[in-house]
Design an enzyme around this catalytic site. Structure first.
Site: not given
Ligand code: CTP
Length: 147
Positions: A56, A58
């Site tokens: 929903k 992503k």
């Molecule tokens: N987060 C972070 N540093 C990263 C990746 C994620 O601090 N390098 C933090 C995001 O800011 C968020 C949390 O982890 O607060 C959860 O993020 P999530 O969306 O689950 O992880 P992502 O790796 O960003 O996933 P995607 O690539 O699918 O967006």
């Protein structure tokens, strides 16, 4: 009785931090987020998004880990005191007792904007934590594809 008092976050004036996310293919950026979020208070609760609800927010996203697997991995991290499963961020803030909401700079869709307003109205602090550069679940998936 003693047990009750020491375990009760409210009576002990402990600060509970809440952060939310998908946390698929748990990586360094996630653990760094937990470390930084935990350092804001005394106790960290992490809300892990239900897989059925991830798409929903992503579009097209499918998680590698099931909801239970992702929650299990998050709970195993030493900075994490407790986990909950959530569907919408705007409902979970009403269901968890917390003092500080720690969000990532990428967490800014309409649901998060509602949560930030809700926090202001309910005397909760909002802290935006910087992301760890150069790593994400999306980048990891791309990297694995190219191996
Ligand atoms: N987060 C972070 N540093 C990263 C990746 C994620 O601090 N390098 C933090 C995001 O800011 C968020 C949390 O982890 O607060 C959860 O993020 P999530 O969306 O689950 O992880 P992502 O790796 O960003 O996933 P995607 O690539 O699918 O967006």
């Amino acid at each position: 009785m003693h047990h009750f008092y020491t375990k009760n976050a409210y009576l002990c004036n402990m600060k509970t931090v809440l952060t939310v996310g998908v946390f698929d293919l748990l990586h360094l950026g996630h653990v760094e987020l937990f470390r930084k979020a935990r350092a804001l208070g005394d106790r960290l609760v992490v809300a892990v998004q239900d897989g059925d609800w991830v798409a929903k927010y992503k579009p097209g996203a499918r998680t590698v880990g099931s909801t239970e697997e992702r929650a299990y991995m998050v709970k195993a991290i030493k900075y994490v005191d407790d986990i909950v499963i959530y569907r919408d961020v705007e409902t979970i803030v009403d269901e968890v007792d917390f003092d500080i909401f720690a969000a990532g700079p990428d967490q800014r869709h309409a649901g998060f904007r509602k949560v930030f307003d809700w926090c202001r109205d309910h005397d909760k602090q909002v802290v935006i934590l910087p992301r760890t550069e150069g790593i994400s679940t999306t980048e990891l998936k791309e990297h694995i594809k190219q191996l």
